[in-house]
Design an enzyme around this catalytic site. Structure first.
Site, PDB file in Angstrom:
ATOM      1  N   ASP A 197       0.910  -1.353  -0.088  1.00 32.35           N
ATOM      2  CA  ASP A 197       0.100   0.002  -0.086  1.00 32.35           C
ATOM      3  C   ASP A 197       0.878   1.288  -0.158  1.00 32.35           C
ATOM      4  O   ASP A 197       1.823   1.266   0.628  1.00 32.35           O
ATOM      5  CB  ASP A 197      -0.812  -0.094   1.344  1.00 32.35           C
ATOM      6  CG  ASP A 197      -1.967   0.803   1.285  1.00 32.35           C
ATOM      7  OD1 ASP A 197      -2.039   1.605   0.192  1.00 32.35           O
ATOM      8  OD2 ASP A 197      -2.855   0.971   2.047  1.00 32.35           O
ATOM      9  N   ASP A 240      -6.397  -6.672  -1.806  1.00 32.87           N
ATOM     10  CA  ASP A 240      -6.777  -6.641  -0.452  1.00 32.87           C
ATOM     11  C   ASP A 240      -8.206  -6.389  -0.498  1.00 32.87           C
ATOM     12  O   ASP A 240      -8.731  -5.760  -1.324  1.00 32.87           O
ATOM     13  CB  ASP A 240      -6.073  -5.827   0.170  1.00 32.87           C
ATOM     14  CG  ASP A 240      -5.510  -6.122   1.613  1.00 32.87           C
ATOM     15  OD1 ASP A 240      -6.633  -6.796   2.337  1.00 32.87           O
ATOM     16  OD2 ASP A 240      -4.668  -5.511   2.378  1.00 32.87           O
ATOM     17  N   CYS A 258      -6.533 -11.098  -0.390  1.00 28.88           N
ATOM     18  CA  CYS A 258      -6.326 -11.036   1.018  1.00 28.88           C
ATOM     19  C   CYS A 258      -7.513 -10.149   1.651  1.00 28.88           C
ATOM     20  O   CYS A 258      -8.258  -9.425   0.735  1.00 28.88           O
ATOM     21  CB  CYS A 258      -4.905 -10.100   1.077  1.00 28.88           C
ATOM     22  SG  CYS A 258      -4.606  -9.225   2.576  1.00 28.88           S
ATOM     23  N   ASP A 274      -2.948 -11.317   8.706  1.00 26.70           N
ATOM     24  CA  ASP A 274      -2.064 -10.189   8.965  1.00 26.70           C
ATOM     25  C   ASP A 274      -1.258 -10.339  10.276  1.00 26.70           C
ATOM     26  O   ASP A 274      -0.394  -9.655  10.168  1.00 26.70           O
ATOM     27  CB  ASP A 274      -2.873  -8.853   9.051  1.00 26.70           C
ATOM     28  CG  ASP A 274      -3.404  -8.358   7.842  1.00 26.70           C
ATOM     29  OD1 ASP A 274      -3.008  -8.688   6.823  1.00 26.70           O
ATOM     30  OD2 ASP A 274      -4.380  -7.446   7.943  1.00 26.70           O
TER      31      ASP A 274
END
Length: 730
Positions: free
Chosen positions: A367, A478, A526, A548
């Site tokens: 990210d 994600d 994810c 995570d």
């Protein structure tokens, strides 16, 4: 043949590898369940349903008090005409009533397995691998046809089920409950096993006895969720890891689900699985149809291990798809916990360079690479490179990574939009929302309405532009929040409760489009880690970020629980920094590496800050993993010691020929006056001799399995691990 129909006795007998599933017609074409268990050659009604007058059980036939749907073991039960248990389906008719009465109409048996329209499902390579039965039930008064779909795999103790509804009547019908599968067992002498959890502690193992009433797992979060997994198993009381009967159910779906067991007044158990009926309806106009997702049902006569092997092998061969289905997965380094949002091209290059020197193969930029994304409060949906952070663009970053002999991967969160984004300012109605209601945020983001084709098209275009212009070989997809205010601006009022399912179908459509357009890219799913670890996702993306939580101790439970259903090659597992960023634990680098090596190995820390000693240790881990990578990712997996039953965990990998064996042992906490322990291995050939690699010692497979191998007393203190490698002597 795998499926037989006895015309005289009206019995369907489905035969998988070592299991039989039997049902048949009773009275006026009610479809009843007779048997599911070990394979039998012929079914001759030894456990015949006996007529019985039971008080307060309604009788559909006047003058006959010995027949009632209230106690009949049914194949697909309905509501309103005498069965007071939970139905498999329910409708709402135009006159406001909800009573239906399904009876057998016809059936079809054919080689092969059909795909399910718009839905992920297991598949076959050739028609001779499976056989399919479709049983059509009909309510002739309202014109509702319900097709029960069964597929039997020739080489597995697995049967898949799904259900299709078709409105052949003159008026619209509204489905308000549409489960995919139901099994009425004759007794309730079971324990129920499920995989509950939370963010950071997904898929813990929970086993509890059945009791009268309803026990269930499920999700109404819009995703399969961290909190529950779409899996449930019924175990006989004496069932263990390696013995006893187990019935496993896994739902091939990524949205709201329900898996429940109801124990009734007569101590029988009804198990049903499907889309959660909460806030669900589906309007069927004339000639319209609705297809439910698939349930994979597995029977084991030899405990949980055999159940897991069936799921693993079935999914590896008949669920995972694409170029990476059988490829060894790359060893990666992800920059997330190393830099979070604070990076530039030079920092990326530095980490990639060290990673390459240590033997890693892929750098993943997480990210923060796109427009003004310097925190998790902004810019989702604006999938354009941040030229302030990366002034030469992603092409430059990828080139730097490639120049140090590393492949390049990238993070996306395609299903979300930030309120602080150009996309949201331009299209505020593109998110899921309800008129005149507050839009609840989570992680300061909203969920895009993927039931809308225009929304999917724009996001697909933006992501495709990136994937087409940069040499990307890996994508981390994600999804960091669940669904609230579930409504769509384009659906009419009578279809608003279809939004959740239509949204999931849209997610699947977009995943299908992108994975098909970019087949050379390894996609990893994810959802805040393991919040959407389900077979629906694995159909499109052959691996999932398991959690995570990268702490090695917590990962023992997470990876152990996940292995009950999902193959090891589907699990991403990383070595991270200490103190761990989630639980702040200090675990040795060796244990962190040994835990991560029991999955698809990766690293998630700042490699440039490692000491020379740590770099050497990582380099040795990678060399060791590359030697056993194929065995870990595609071998057979055996659980030996459970982290849920003490401070020790152990598991084992072996190849199909039982020639190579790797055993991992982990001790979390030391104890005083500890006993001298041995581990009994599984999955070896009792007739073979095995050399312990690195020594001159040779042991028989029978000795290793029945006597065991001792745990070295040299392991001192907490957070210890040890690995044995064996090779069969020729």
């Amino acid at each position: 043949m795998s499926i037989l129909f006895d015309e005289k006795n009206k019995i369907f007998h489905l035969k998988a590898k070592d299991t039989s599933y039997v049902m048949g017609l009773v009275r006026d074409n009610y479809l009843a369940h007779f048997y599911w268990g070990r394979k039998i050659n012929n079914y001759n009604h030894t456990n015949q349903i006996q007529p019985l007058d039971r008080s307060f059980s309604p009788n559909p036939y006047q003058g006959d008090r010995t027949f009632s749907l209230d106690w009949l073991p049914q194949e697909y039960p309905q509501h309103g005409n005498g069965d007071f248990r939970s139905p498999a389906y329910q409708v709402e008719l135009s006159n406001g009533t909800a009573v239906t009465d399904l009876r057998y109409k016809e059936h079809r048996i054919y080689e092969g397995k059909p795909s399910l329209e718009e839905l992920p499902a297991t598949y076959i390579h050739s028609d001779d691998e499976a056989e399919t039965l479709e049983v059509v039930l009909e309510d002739s008064i309202i014109g509702l046809e319900v097709t029960l779909q069964y597929t039997v795999f020739e080489n597995y103790n697995g049967i898949t089920r799904a259900t299709k509804f078709e409105n052949q009547g003159k008026e619209s019908i509204k489905l308000i409950r549409a489960l995919s599968a139901n099994v009425d067992f004759r007794d309730a002498e079971f324990d129920m096993l499920s995989l509950p959890g939370a963010w950071g502690k997904e898929r813990h193992v929970e086993r509890q006895p059945l009791h009268t009433g309803i026990q269930s797992v499920g999700s109404i979060r819009g995703a399969s969720s961290h909190q529950q997994n779409p899996f449930l198993a019924l175990l006989r009381k004496d069932a263990t890891e390696y013995s006893g009967e187990v019935y496993g159910f896994n739902f091939v779906y990524s949205g709201n689900f329900l898996a429940q067991v109801e124990v009734d007044q007569f101590s029988t158990a009804r198990l049903s699985v499907g889309i959660h009926p909460h806030n669900f309806t589906w309007l069927l106009e004339k000639e319209e149809a609705f297809q439910t997702p698939e349930v994979v049902m597995v029977y084991s006569a030899a405990g949980l291990s055999e159940m897991s092997h069936t799921f693993h092998n079935l999914y590896k061969n008949h669920l995972l798809r694409g170029e990476f289905k059988e490829k060894e997965r790359p060893i990666l380094v992800n920059n997330w916990e190393a830099t979070y949002f604070d990076f530039d091209a030079e920092k990326v290059e530095q980490i990639a360079k060290v990673g390459s020197e240590l033997g890693m193969e892929l750098f993943v930029l997480d990210d923060g690479w796109f427009k003004k994304r310097n925190s998790d409060t902004t810019s989702l949906g604006d999938w354009f490179v941040d030229n302030e952070k990366l002034p030469a663009g992603l092409e430059d970053v990828a080139k730097r990574v490639n120049n140090v002999n590393m492949e390049f991967g990238l993070w996306f969160e395609p299903e979300m939009v930030s309120k602080d984004s150009d996309l949201y300012r331009e299209h505020p109605d593109w998110c899921l929302h309800v008129p005149n209601r507050h839009r609840t945020e989570s992680r300061e983001q909203l969920v895009l309405d993927f039931s809308r084709e225009d929304v999917r098209a724009e996001i697909t275009k933006r992501i495709s532009a990136i994937l087409s212009s940069v040499p990307i070989t890996y994508v981390k997809w994600d999804m960091n929040r669940h669904l609230t205010e579930v409504g769509s601006a384009l659906l009419p009022a009578e279809r608003q409760k279809e939004t959740s399912h239509r949204h999931i179908l849209g997610v699947y459509k977009m995943m299908e489009d992108l994975t098909t357009a970019f087949p050379h890219i390894l996609f990893e799913s994810c959802s805040g880690g393991g919040g959407r670890f389900d077979p629906g996702m694995l159909y499109y993306m052959p691996q999932t970020w398991t959690s995570d939580n990268t702490d090695a101790v917590e990962r023992l439970k997470i990876q152990y629980g996940t292995s009950l259903v999902y193959p090891i090659v589907s699990m991403g597992a990383h070595v991270s920094d200490i103190p761990n960023h989630q639980v702040h634990r200090y675990a040795p680098l060796k244990m962190r590496g040994d835990v991560a090596m029991a999955g698809n190995l990766g690293y998630e820390l700042d490699l440039t800050k490692l000491t020379d000693e740590e770099k050497q240790a990582v380099k040795e881990q990678i060399v060791e993993y590359k030697e056993i990578r194929r065995l870990i990712q595609y071998g057979n997996f055996y659980r030996l010691l459970s982290p849920f039953e003490g401070h020790e965990t152990a598991w084992l990998f072996t190849d199909e020929a039982k020639e190579e064996v790797v055993v991992f042992y982990y001790r979390v906490l030391a104890e005083p006056a500890a006993p001298l322990r041995s581990i009994k291995l599984h999955g070896l050939d009792s007739e073979k001799s095995y050399e312990l690699i690195g020594t001159d010692k040779v042991y028989g497979g029978d000795e290793l399995m029945y006597s065991g191998i001792h745990i070295p007393i040299s392991l001192q203190g907490d957070f210890q691990s040890y690995v044995w490698k064996f090779k069969a002597k020729r």
